[in-house]
Design a protein around this motif. Sequence first.
Motif, PDB file in Angstrom:
ATOM      1  N   THR A  68     -91.928 111.922   1.212  1.00 14.71           N
ATOM      2  CA  THR A  68     -90.888 112.690   1.890  1.00 14.71           C
ATOM      3  C   THR A  68     -91.172 112.649   3.394  1.00 14.71           C
ATOM      4  O   THR A  68     -91.856 111.758   3.863  1.00 14.71           O
ATOM      5  CB  THR A  68     -90.955 114.158   1.435  1.00 14.71           C
ATOM      6  N   HIS A  69     -90.684 113.656   4.104  1.00 15.84           N
ATOM      7  CA  HIS A  69     -90.987 113.786   5.531  1.00 15.84           C
ATOM      8  C   HIS A  69     -92.486 113.750   5.796  1.00 15.84           C
ATOM      9  O   HIS A  69     -92.909 113.490   6.914  1.00 15.84           O
ATOM     10  CB  HIS A  69     -90.491 115.129   6.070  1.00 15.84           C
ATOM     11  N   GLN A 103     -86.234 111.110  13.068  1.00 16.06           N
ATOM     12  CA  GLN A 103     -87.102 110.981  11.900  1.00 16.06           C
ATOM     13  C   GLN A 103     -87.174 109.538  11.425  1.00 16.06           C
ATOM     14  O   GLN A 103     -88.236 109.040  11.065  1.00 16.06           O
ATOM     15  CB  GLN A 103     -86.591 111.881  10.772  1.00 16.06           C
ATOM     16  N   PHE A 141     -81.448 112.364   7.013  1.00 12.95           N
ATOM     17  CA  PHE A 141     -82.456 112.334   8.077  1.00 12.95           C
ATOM     18  C   PHE A 141     -81.802 112.190   9.442  1.00 12.95           C
ATOM     19  O   PHE A 141     -80.727 111.616   9.561  1.00 12.95           O
ATOM     20  CB  PHE A 141     -83.409 111.160   7.872  1.00 12.95           C
TER      21      PHE A 141
END
Length: 703
Positions: free
Chosen positions: A385-386, A413, A409
């Motif tokens: 994920t992030h 990012q 996003f």
Amino acid sequence: MDIKYLKGVGEKRAEAFAKIGVTKIEDFLAFVPRAYVRKVSIQQARKMPGENVVVFGKVTFVKHPARPTHPVTIELDDSTDLIEIPIFGASEFRAKQFRLDEHYIFYGKVGEAYKGYNVRLDYRDHIKINPSDENDRDFLKYPILPVYELSGELKATWVKPLTLTRIVFNAFRHLHKDDPAPAGEKLTEKILEGYSLPSRSEAVLRLNFPMEIEQVERYRKRLAFEELFYLQLLLALKRRNLKEETKGISFGTDIRKLTSDFVKALNFELTQAQKKVINEIYSDMKSDKVMNRLLQGDVGSGKTIVSVFGMLIALQSGYQSALMCPTEILAEQHFTTISDFINRFNAAAGKDYKVTLLIGGQKKKLRTEILNDIKSGKTNIIVGTHALIQENVDFANLGFVIIDEQHKFGVMQRAKLKDKGFNPDVMVMTATPIPRTLALAYYGDLDTSVIDELPANRRPVRTYLKKDTARGEVWSFVKDNLRKGRQAFIIYPIIDESEKLDLKSAEINFRNHKENIFKDYNVGMVHGRMLWYEIEDTMKDFKDGKIDVLVSTTVIEVGLDIPNATVMVIEEAQRFGLSQLHQLRGRVGRGAEQSHCILVAKYIDEVSKKRLETLCESTDGFKISEVDMEIRGPGEFFGTRQSGILSFAVTDLIKDSDVLLQARKIAFEIINDDPQLRKKENAVIRNVLLSEHKDSIYLMNIA
Ligand code: ADP
Ligand code: MG
């Protein structure tokens, strides 16, 4: 000149204008009318009941009200006829405000005319005109007046519609004087001549003060062209920058062996569309140009496996691949399917590739281990994920980056993940088919691949629209399916997870499902306020068949794959966007069984009904997205996260798709021919870019 010296402005209003970003007289040139009103003779007005008009004339009578609650009535004469204008409110002040024999413009809606009686005007606003004033006389020359959006700041200083119109007019007059061009031209001679476009000055002037209403659209399109041209120019530059000026990785690989091992590891046949996209990816990765590709494919079209092929190309050249997803459930799922596949691939190819999951909330010890493996290159494919873009994540040599559900996003990012490698190839994926014009406007710098075919074993989901009074019928239909061993989703709308009320109603409904309606079955629930592992455990139970009915909010929106789930009920379907409904529906119909989606709607009006019927009639995500955009507008289409990126003053992407294509063609030709914009003929463009688009150019270089 300071705008406070402009006629009609002054100190207080200048402050109000500053709050909405207007500090120079030139700033008024950027105003765009919200509507236009025709200036007509009173005789003409008689024949226009119900229409908004302005009339100009002399006050011949002021009828004082019998009681303070009654209106003051003005009689206006323009020598073609008389009109009566009742004005409600503040009657004492009003009665003194209008003087006999003085001239005014009134703005309002024409009433029904009765024979033998004066026609009436439903008052909205007025301004006083002094016929001996040159400024006012000029103002009267225009047959059509613009009306602008009135912000709260302006209203607070008593700016009314016509006041603002006259202020804008004064600004134009001040700038135009004897009509030379004050609005700096932003297009080149060549474009203006080549496409017979009016000058910017003329367009700006006529958009605001047209001589005929038919002109407006032509001038609006001229200005839309300019907006779109600069947008496309930036995209062309960005693309050029990436493709021509930056050297990327040229992945060398034995494609025959790779393909044959890949096919051995598959447990299905690729669709033609998947093969086509795999080829596109391969030729991008082989070249030393940096790949920047958008992969669009409807839910269930099989994007994941296609991306895995790209990952393998990178791996074969000794690089790592990373896949970033918006949620932990999705990362987990991708991790599982990719791991399974890679195990089979390793067996077929005699390799030992390793797949790792990196998400938030992992135990410190495990996390440290994972980070070490990423850094040392011990792990080859990293799904996450992030968490992937955090600072302490270092890759050994990241060569290929994939971003799933990329619209979740932000630009930054995406850029951050890319920066973890050295000019890696990038592919962004989306299951929300994007209307063509939007794709060109937002992603015009990317190459696009489309998987426009579903695997052959799929049957289109049957979709029905039901009133909420038919719920009993719906539940018994669900039970029929459960009896056959299938599973069902019941979706409740929580648009914003912070909406307490929504969550509460989903919880109450959950209890009702569990304890009453489906008491003979296992009922589970997931919502966005649960912790990720709670959601995941429940989802896993559902996937493993331990739960028959999953009550859920939209957290299950993206990418989940549960072939045995064949029924989905969506409550209050009218509250969702069409594309979102289509995405939700994509959670069923993933196996070979016939699946069903039932949209339940309360208080359904004709518009929502029509909207939802689109979904019953079509399973083509692209078609649905076009309808969705037309209904909700381009800004809303993507939801809040991205709508701010493009804010157009005059462009309407729905109406201006032809202009967009033209602007794009010209912009790309120019950059192709003169990438540095050094030619003299392109000096105008260069200057505009440098003075007005510095921020975009900056963003372009990092993202
Ligand atoms: P999406 O494009 O929505 O991300 P996925 O990649 O998750 O779709 O694929 C959905 C399901 O279809 C997965 O279970 C996947 O294994 C399967 N699948 C992918 N391609 C094919 C194919 N060509 N034939 C049959 N099943 C396929
Ligand atoms: Mg997917």
